[in-house]
Scaffold this motif. Structure first.
Motif, PDB file in Angstrom:
ATOM      1  N   SER A   1      24.970 -34.225 102.242  1.00 19.49           N
ATOM      2  CA  SER A   1      23.983 -33.807 101.056  1.00 19.49           C
ATOM      3  C   SER A   1      23.105 -32.496 101.802  1.00 19.49           C
ATOM      4  O   SER A   1      22.795 -32.515 103.023  1.00 19.49           O
ATOM      5  CB  SER A   1      23.038 -34.833 100.907  1.00 19.49           C
ATOM      6  N   MET A   2      22.774 -31.925 100.874  1.00 15.51           N
ATOM      7  CA  MET A   2      21.738 -30.784 100.957  1.00 15.51           C
ATOM      8  C   MET A   2      20.478 -31.362 101.612  1.00 15.51           C
ATOM      9  O   MET A   2      19.886 -30.624 102.450  1.00 15.51           O
ATOM     10  CB  MET A   2      21.740 -29.860  99.881  1.00 15.51           C
ATOM     11  N   GLU A   3      19.958 -32.113 101.210  1.00 14.32           N
ATOM     12  CA  GLU A   3      18.781 -32.871 101.794  1.00 14.32           C
ATOM     13  C   GLU A   3      18.795 -33.203 103.140  1.00 14.32           C
ATOM     14  O   GLU A   3      17.873 -32.827 103.815  1.00 14.32           O
ATOM     15  CB  GLU A   3      18.497 -34.173 100.695  1.00 14.32           C
ATOM     16  N   LYS A   4      20.048 -33.799 103.679  1.00 14.37           N
ATOM     17  CA  LYS A   4      19.950 -34.047 104.980  1.00 14.37           C
ATOM     18  C   LYS A   4      20.312 -32.745 105.756  1.00 14.37           C
ATOM     19  O   LYS A   4      19.751 -32.650 106.965  1.00 14.37           O
ATOM     20  CB  LYS A   4      21.177 -34.839 105.281  1.00 14.37           C
ATOM     21  N   ALA A   5      20.988 -31.839 105.247  1.00 16.47           N
ATOM     22  CA  ALA A   5      20.966 -30.425 105.963  1.00 16.47           C
ATOM     23  C   ALA A   5      19.683 -29.704 105.984  1.00 16.47           C
ATOM     24  O   ALA A   5      19.227 -29.063 107.110  1.00 16.47           O
ATOM     25  CB  ALA A   5      22.017 -29.698 105.053  1.00 16.47           C
TER      26      ALA A   5
ATOM     27  N   ASN B   1      29.708 -26.365  99.917  1.00 21.50           N
ATOM     28  CA  ASN B   1      31.074 -26.857  99.546  1.00 21.50           C
ATOM     29  C   ASN B   1      31.966 -26.349 100.762  1.00 21.50           C
ATOM     30  O   ASN B   1      33.003 -25.888 100.478  1.00 21.50           O
ATOM     31  CB  ASN B   1      31.347 -25.956  98.361  1.00 21.50           C
ATOM     32  N   VAL B   2      31.635 -27.012 102.012  1.00 19.19           N
ATOM     33  CA  VAL B   2      32.324 -26.658 103.110  1.00 19.19           C
ATOM     34  C   VAL B   2      33.451 -27.971 103.222  1.00 19.19           C
ATOM     35  O   VAL B   2      32.918 -28.958 103.198  1.00 19.19           O
ATOM     36  CB  VAL B   2      31.794 -26.331 104.388  1.00 19.19           C
ATOM     37  N   GLU B   3      34.798 -27.848 103.275  1.00 13.84           N
ATOM     38  CA  GLU B   3      35.814 -28.700 103.466  1.00 13.84           C
ATOM     39  C   GLU B   3      35.528 -28.857 104.951  1.00 13.84           C
ATOM     40  O   GLU B   3      35.860 -27.926 105.856  1.00 13.84           O
ATOM     41  CB  GLU B   3      36.957 -28.324 103.028  1.00 13.84           C
ATOM     42  N   PRO B   4      35.889 -30.054 105.417  1.00  8.58           N
ATOM     43  CA  PRO B   4      35.964 -30.349 106.928  1.00  8.58           C
ATOM     44  C   PRO B   4      37.098 -29.716 107.625  1.00  8.58           C
ATOM     45  O   PRO B   4      36.807 -29.213 108.755  1.00  8.58           O
ATOM     46  CB  PRO B   4      36.587 -31.875 106.872  1.00  8.58           C
ATOM     47  N   GLN B   5      38.231 -29.382 106.876  1.00 12.10           N
ATOM     48  CA  GLN B   5      39.354 -28.773 107.629  1.00 12.10           C
ATOM     49  C   GLN B   5      39.221 -27.093 107.657  1.00 12.10           C
ATOM     50  O   GLN B   5      39.680 -26.494 108.255  1.00 12.10           O
ATOM     51  CB  GLN B   5      40.679 -28.878 106.782  1.00 12.10           C
ATOM     52  N   ASN B   6      37.997 -26.715 107.014  1.00 12.27           N
ATOM     53  CA  ASN B   6      37.758 -25.270 106.997  1.00 12.27           C
ATOM     54  C   ASN B   6      36.378 -25.070 107.732  1.00 12.27           C
ATOM     55  O   ASN B   6      35.669 -24.109 107.774  1.00 12.27           O
ATOM     56  CB  ASN B   6      37.386 -24.768 105.505  1.00 12.27           C
TER      57      ASN B   6
END
Length: 54
Positions: free
Chosen positions: A21-25, A45-50
């Protein structure tokens, strides 16, 4: 997913961490800023593989 990127103040090493979540970041980014670290950036919107260090 959200990716948080920062550079440590002491040795200029680059780091990154994934958050659900953005809140945690943003909470982690605020903590890092208080500690004096640099170049704090959050990408959405970062995918783990990227996900990688900048």
């Amino acid at each position: 997913m959200y990716a948080l990127y920062w550079t440590t103040k002491d040795d200029s090493n680059k780091h990154s961490q994934m958050f659900e979540s953005m809140e945690k970041a943003e909470k982690k980014a605020a903590q890092l800023k208080e500690e004096g670290h640099l170049f704090i950036d959050i990408k959405e919107n970062v995918e783990p593989q990227n996900f990688w260090h900048k």
